[in-house]
Motif scaffolding. Structure first.
Motif, short mmCIF file in Angstrom:
data_model
loop_
_atom_site.label_atom_id
_atom_site.label_comp_id
_atom_site.label_asym_id
_atom_site.label_seq_id
_atom_site.Cartn_x
_atom_site.Cartn_y
_atom_site.Cartn_z
N LYS A 210 0.83 -1.21 0.00
CA LYS A 210 0.00 0.00 0.00
C LYS A 210 0.86 1.26 0.00
CE LYS A 210 -4.17 -1.83 2.23
NZ LYS A 210 -5.06 -1.75 3.42
N ALA A 211 2.09 1.13 0.54
CA ALA A 211 3.00 2.27 0.57
C ALA A 211 3.72 2.46 -0.77
CB ALA A 211 4.03 2.08 1.69
N GLY A 212 3.40 1.62 -1.76
CA GLY A 212 3.98 1.78 -3.08
C GLY A 212 5.21 0.93 -3.34
N ILE A 213 5.53 0.02 -2.43
CA ILE A 213 6.71 -0.83 -2.58
C ILE A 213 6.31 -2.14 -3.25
CG2 ILE A 213 8.50 -2.10 -1.33
CD1 ILE A 213 8.29 0.06 0.84
N THR A 214 7.06 -2.55 -4.24
CA THR A 214 6.86 -3.85 -4.86
C THR A 214 7.55 -4.90 -3.99
OG1 THR A 214 6.82 -2.88 -7.08
CG2 THR A 214 7.20 -5.25 -6.93
N VAL A 215 6.79 -5.85 -3.47
CA VAL A 215 7.34 -6.87 -2.56
C VAL A 215 7.43 -8.19 -3.32
CG1 VAL A 215 7.03 -8.08 -0.37
CG2 VAL A 215 6.31 -5.69 -0.58
N VAL A 216 8.63 -8.75 -3.38
CA VAL A 216 8.89 -9.97 -4.13
C VAL A 216 9.53 -11.00 -3.21
CG1 VAL A 216 10.11 -11.01 -6.08
CG2 VAL A 216 9.20 -8.67 -6.26
N GLY A 217 8.97 -12.19 -3.15
CA GLY A 217 9.54 -13.27 -2.34
C GLY A 217 10.28 -14.26 -3.22
N GLY A 218 11.38 -14.79 -2.69
CA GLY A 218 12.15 -15.78 -3.44
C GLY A 218 13.62 -15.71 -3.12
N ALA A 219 14.31 -16.81 -3.40
CA ALA A 219 15.75 -16.88 -3.15
C ALA A 219 16.51 -16.22 -4.29
CB ALA A 219 16.19 -18.33 -2.98
N SER A 220 17.48 -15.38 -3.97
CA SER A 220 18.28 -14.69 -4.97
C SER A 220 19.46 -15.57 -5.38
CB SER A 220 18.80 -13.36 -4.42
OG SER A 220 17.72 -12.57 -3.94
#
Length: 507
Positions: A210-220
């Motif tokens: 909601k604050a405008g941040i794209t949140v991505v889950g996963g191992a880098s």
């Protein structure tokens, strides 16, 4: 008395010049002025001590470098302190009591204090693993040099990729987004801070989006570089997260290399006793992020559990105060205060951001359905409004808490936790603190209650400073140290100021 009869000052060398070392130096300044101590402070950075907790605020332009400085090197030198910035200690020569610099200089000591702090962890990523230096566009967010790099990326309107779902990563992402930056937060697990917040982490993740941040889950797995500059973060499965800058916020590790090199006892950190003296030594101490309090007494309950350094500025400042007062008492011949075993219960993790609040403390991973005598767990969730609360009690006493999106309830729970208080029988009564629109931030009820956990400043001390004329957070901080740590108490300080002046106007 002839000059040859003058007492020889005690040689104290402090290795490291971060916030904790700066606090210790404050205690030693009167001893230097009196000629009792000859003090040398060795800092690896070119900058004197500053508040690392607020580096992200500097990076996004919310505050200035000058505003977070904690020491003035020129003033300390004028006082007679030997301040060496940009200096690197190669090793400690314990048999001859000297510190050897990498330029060949040797500095003798009678007492050595290691305040080397911690170093950021470099994740194993293709393109970074084994590299001697970070490629352009990749930085940590640990020091002022990192802050300048992130600030340049924001000015260039590049998408910033933050790797790490802990407090540092989230606060960096929020700060950049709040100042208009395009931000992607990459984390492992189902949601950021899942280890500390449990199910509350999913509520936090929704608030971040909601604050405008794209949140991505996963191992880098690696980074991509285009024309010699960072251009993207690769995830398992082949997903590429595009960006012009990568901020690494993957945790920290206590710096123990100097201790290891001179055969001090180490584990996660440099092992010290309750007096902060390195185990099996008489002339070496350690404080702050590098120090792990764990005595040799097998029956010591305080040292029986988890003893790894907490990585929080508040406990480090408390250690600096403890050691500084002990040195002052011993060298001035006054009685020293009795030091008890360390109390790790007061550690409270606070996520500070505009419009987004999260706090956690104590045991939080207890399952609500666990059947155990004296144990009770209450959970309340309102994902639609970004709110979550969890309270863990044993025999009615609060032993763990999680609170997201409920600042007043969180403040009250922290107060009850720190006081080891019993919760009301109706747990839901605490939730009503956040039910009134426009209510002021919750404040500790009495003057003896802690308002600033980092500096250990009570509400009464803040009230007294306001009564004496301090009319801003900056003025209160300058006079009391309140608000100079993580900054999460700034709203409470403002509330005290507003309360005082509203009463003055009304009268």
């Amino acid at each position: 008395m002839s000059s040859t009869d003058a007492p020889v000052p005690e040689r104290i060398v402090v290795v490291g010049f971060g916030p904790v070392a700066a606090r210790l130096v404050e205690h030693l300044e009167p001893l230097v002025a009196a000629g009792t101590v000859a003090l040398t402070v060795i800092g690896q950075e070119q900058d004197a001590a500053y508040n690392r907790v607020l580096v992200a605020d500097v990076a996004v332009g919310r505050t200035s470098e000058a505003a977070i400085r904690l020491a003035d090197a020129a003033a300390l030198i004028a006082l007679g302190i030997d301040v060496r910035l940009g200096a690197h200690v190669a090793r400690v020569d314990r048999p001859f009591r000297r510190v050897l610099l990498d330029d060949g200089q040797a500095i003798g000591y009678d007492r050595l204090v290691l305040a080397t702090g911690s170093r950021p962890l470099l994740p194993r990523l293709d393109g970074l693993d084994g590299a001697r230096s970070l490629p352009p566009g990749v930085s940590f967010l640990r020091d002022l040099r990192d802050a300048r790099a992130v600030s340049a990326a924001l000015a260039a309107q590049e998408r910033i990729v933050v790797l790490g779902g802990g407090i540092l990563g989230i606060e960096a992402a929020l700060a950049a987004a709040e100042e208009g930056g395009r931000v992607t937060l990459v984390h492992n697990g189902r949601a950021p801070m899942e280890r500390f917040l449990g199910e509350g982490a999913r509520v936090l993740a929704a608030a971040l989006m909601k604050a405008g941040i794209t949140v991505v889950g996963g191992a880098s797995t690696g980074i991509t570089v285009t024309d010699g500059h960072f251009s993207g973060l690769m995830l398992e499965g082949g997903t590429l997260v595009d960006g012009g800058a990568l901020v690494l916020a993957c945790g920290v590790r206590p710096r123990t290399e100097l201790a290891d090199g001179c055969d001090l006892n180490t584990a996660a950190g440099i092992l010290v006793d309750h007096e902060l003296r390195a185990l099996d030594t008489r002339d070496i101490w350690a404080i702050g992020d590098c120090a792990e309090v764990r005595c040799w007494d097998g029956s010591c309950l305080a040292c029986a559990g988890v003893t790894t350094p907490q990585g929080l500025i508040g406990p480090g400042w408390q250690q600096a105060d403890q050691l500084g007062m002990a040195f002052a008492a011993e060298l001035s011949g006054t009685p020293a205060a009795v030091v008890g075993p360390p109390d790790r219960r007061s550690a409270v993790l606070v996520l500070k951001a505009r419009g987004l609040d999260a706090v956690t403390a104590g045991e939080t991973d207890v399952d609500p359905w666990t059947v155990e005598p004296g144990l009770a767990v209450a959970v309340w969730t309102d994902p639609g409004h970004g709110r979550y609360a969890k309270m863990v009690t044993r025999d009615g006493v609060l032993t763990g808490l999680v609170c997201v999106g409920m600042p007043r309830t969180g403040a009250e729970l922290v107060l009850l936790f720190e006081r080891r208080s019993e919760l009301p029988a109706d747990r839901s009564s605490l939730l009503r603190l956040d039910s009134i629109e426009g209510a002021v931030a919750a404040l500790p009820p009495g003057p003896d209650a802690t308002l600033c956990r980092c500096a250990g400043v009570t509400r009464g001390v803040v009230q007294e400073s306001v009564q004496q004329g301090c009319a801003s957070v900056k003025e209160v901080s300058a006079g009391t140290r309140a608000g100079t740590g993580c900054g999460s108490c700034h709203d409470d300080i403002r509330a005290v100021i507003e309360q005082h002046f509203s009463v003055a106007v009304a009268s």
